[in-house]
Write a protein that holds these residues in place. Sequence first.
Motif, short mmCIF file in Angstrom:
data_model
loop_
_atom_site.label_atom_id
_atom_site.label_comp_id
_atom_site.label_asym_id
_atom_site.label_seq_id
_atom_site.Cartn_x
_atom_site.Cartn_y
_atom_site.Cartn_z
N SER A 140 0.82 -1.22 0.00
CA SER A 140 0.00 0.00 0.00
C SER A 140 0.85 1.26 0.00
O SER A 140 0.33 2.38 -0.02
N GLY A 142 4.12 3.89 -1.41
CA GLY A 142 4.44 4.50 -2.69
C GLY A 142 5.05 3.50 -3.66
O GLY A 142 4.56 3.29 -4.78
N SER A 163 -1.74 -3.72 5.71
CA SER A 163 -2.70 -3.90 6.80
C SER A 163 -4.07 -4.17 6.18
O SER A 163 -4.31 -3.82 5.01
N TYR A 181 0.03 -7.79 7.75
CA TYR A 181 1.30 -7.88 8.48
C TYR A 181 1.11 -7.64 9.98
O TYR A 181 1.97 -7.98 10.78
N LEU A 292 19.47 -2.21 -3.91
CA LEU A 292 19.23 -1.26 -5.02
C LEU A 292 19.02 0.15 -4.49
O LEU A 292 18.19 0.36 -3.60
N MET A 294 17.86 3.42 -6.38
CA MET A 294 17.42 3.78 -7.73
C MET A 294 18.18 4.98 -8.28
O MET A 294 18.76 5.76 -7.53
N ALA A 338 1.07 6.50 4.80
CA ALA A 338 0.45 6.95 3.55
C ALA A 338 0.02 5.76 2.71
O ALA A 338 0.69 4.73 2.68
N LYS A 339 -1.11 5.90 2.03
CA LYS A 339 -1.58 4.85 1.10
C LYS A 339 -1.26 5.36 -0.30
O LYS A 339 -1.95 6.22 -0.83
N1 NAP Z 1 16.67 2.30 -2.41
C1 NAP Z 1 15.86 3.02 -3.17
O1 NAP Z 1 16.18 3.37 -4.30
C2 NAP Z 1 14.50 3.40 -2.62
C3 NAP Z 1 13.55 3.98 -3.47
C4 NAP Z 1 12.29 4.27 -2.95
C5 NAP Z 1 12.01 3.99 -1.61
N2 NAP Z 1 12.97 3.46 -0.83
C6 NAP Z 1 12.70 3.16 0.59
O2 NAP Z 1 11.69 2.16 0.64
C7 NAP Z 1 10.87 2.36 1.79
C8 NAP Z 1 9.42 2.43 1.36
O3 NAP Z 1 9.20 3.57 0.56
P1 NAP Z 1 7.71 4.01 0.18
O4 NAP Z 1 7.79 5.29 -0.57
O5 NAP Z 1 6.97 2.86 -0.43
O6 NAP Z 1 7.16 4.28 1.67
P2 NAP Z 1 5.74 4.74 2.17
O7 NAP Z 1 4.85 5.01 0.99
O8 NAP Z 1 5.93 5.83 3.15
O9 NAP Z 1 5.20 3.43 2.93
C9 NAP Z 1 4.07 3.55 3.72
C10 NAP Z 1 3.25 2.29 3.61
O10 NAP Z 1 3.97 1.21 4.17
C11 NAP Z 1 3.05 0.33 4.80
N3 NAP Z 1 3.74 -0.41 5.87
C12 NAP Z 1 4.37 0.11 6.95
N4 NAP Z 1 4.91 -0.88 7.70
C13 NAP Z 1 4.60 -2.04 7.07
C14 NAP Z 1 4.87 -3.41 7.33
N5 NAP Z 1 5.57 -3.80 8.41
N6 NAP Z 1 4.42 -4.34 6.45
C15 NAP Z 1 3.73 -3.99 5.35
N7 NAP Z 1 3.42 -2.70 5.04
C16 NAP Z 1 3.85 -1.74 5.89
C17 NAP Z 1 2.00 1.26 5.36
O11 NAP Z 1 0.80 0.55 5.46
P3 NAP Z 1 -0.15 0.74 6.78
O12 NAP Z 1 -0.45 2.22 6.86
O13 NAP Z 1 -1.30 -0.09 6.48
O14 NAP Z 1 0.68 0.30 7.93
C18 NAP Z 1 1.94 2.37 4.31
O15 NAP Z 1 0.92 2.18 3.36
C19 NAP Z 1 11.41 3.62 2.48
O16 NAP Z 1 12.31 3.25 3.48
C20 NAP Z 1 12.15 4.34 1.35
O17 NAP Z 1 13.17 5.18 1.82
C21 NAP Z 1 14.22 3.17 -1.29
#
Ligand code: NAP
Length: 347
Positions: A140, A142, A163, A181, A292, A294, A338-339
């Motif tokens: 759910s 980004g 969730s 989860y 990775l 990006m 965030a969703k």
């Molecule tokens: N290495 C790279 O190039 C790269 C690129 C992009 C992102 N990232 C990293 O990847 C991570 C995710 O990024 P994002 O933009 O997707 O974050 P995000 O949108 O802020 O993720 C929030 C979502 O994660 C869910 N969530 C939280 N804890 C969870 C768990 N234990 N199990 C399953 N779902 C869970 C939440 O759902 P609920 O509200 O239902 O809990 C919410 O919908 C961050 O740490 C970001 O820095 C890395």
Amino acid sequence: MRAGEMPDPEVGENDVLVEIHAAGVNPIDFKIRNGEFKLIEPHRFPLILGNEAAGVVVRVGSRVRRFKPGDEVYARPRKSRIGTFAEFIAIAEDDVAHKPITLSMEEAASIPLVGLTAWQALVERANLKKGQKVLIHAGSGGVGTFAIQLAKRFGSIVATTASAASFDLVKRLGADTAIDYRKDDFETILAAGNRDEYSAGLQHSQRLVQCFSVETILADYDVALNSLDGETLHKSLRVLKPGGILISISGPPDPDFAKEIGASRILSLAMRLLSFRIRRKSKRRHVRYSFLLMRASGDQLREISSLIDLGIIRPCVDRVFPFESTKEAMAYVETGRAKGKVVVKVR
Ligand SMILES: NC(=O)c1ccc[n+]([C@@H]2O[C@H](COP(=O)([O-])OP(=O)(O)OC[C@H]3O[C@@H](n4cnc5c(N)ncnc54)[C@H](OP(=O)(O)O)[C@@H]3O)[C@@H](O)[C@H]2O)c1
């Protein structure tokens, strides 16, 4: 972080100057603000935050060929030249693509960072193929909302963690299995699902039992995309079959990544040590571990634009904040609830 006046950006001969209409907000913004990236990406201050945007080209450098003033574009500027929480930004032509015509500026601004991340993980690294099984964590979020749709585009079978409140969302995006989860253990659920399939399969082919150990049969995922903590990373390994790939975008960085960024010897050693355990475990299971981070790519964004304009992938925007409320937008992303994506409307 605070609002302030900065000089107009300088436009190099390979740059396009973009009047920003909307900017996407990502966890990387608060991580940079907190100094978490300073060993990997040293920034000079004062620094304008913001890692993706959509807007209109207002001027182009003398060597720019693909864009002209008036073009509607979107981009994830390269890491050394971020700064989309602003009215204007100069971006290298190679990092820019025409914005999908079916999207509003706010929707387009939500795509580049997560779209490129999912593309580079699933298409470039995993070389995803039809019928392969993929586990995408935080479906759910980004990255997750985009990655599920992209994996389905390649004909994969997708399991995701979310969730229960997000089950409708992830199923709509195409997830075949959603695991709560907060309540359930994804490893157990996925193994149980496989066990049922396995028992049904046995009626047709008893020989399977002789070929593989039960554990190998239960762990039959080809790809896992981790964006969560170390515990989730290690558990994800156990759903992958031999030959599978575990891609983590939340660390730990590995020696290949150290090479990719030309890290110093000390930093390379630190990355080797940080990833030692997961690399060793992966090797034992004949799984490839890959970290990775990006990168910007106008070419890949063009491919993503086509998928969006064909209706194969849709943006998933949770909230749009006015430019004056960028701090609140960051705080909302920082809650981790965030969703889909959070966007700031600049113009
Ligand atoms: N290495 C790279 O190039 C790269 C690129 C992009 C992102 N990232 C990293 O990847 C991570 C995710 O990024 P994002 O933009 O997707 O974050 P995000 O949108 O802020 O993720 C929030 C979502 O994660 C869910 N969530 C939280 N804890 C969870 C768990 N234990 N199990 C399953 N779902 C869970 C939440 O759902 P609920 O509200 O239902 O809990 C919410 O919908 C961050 O740490 C970001 O820095 C890395």
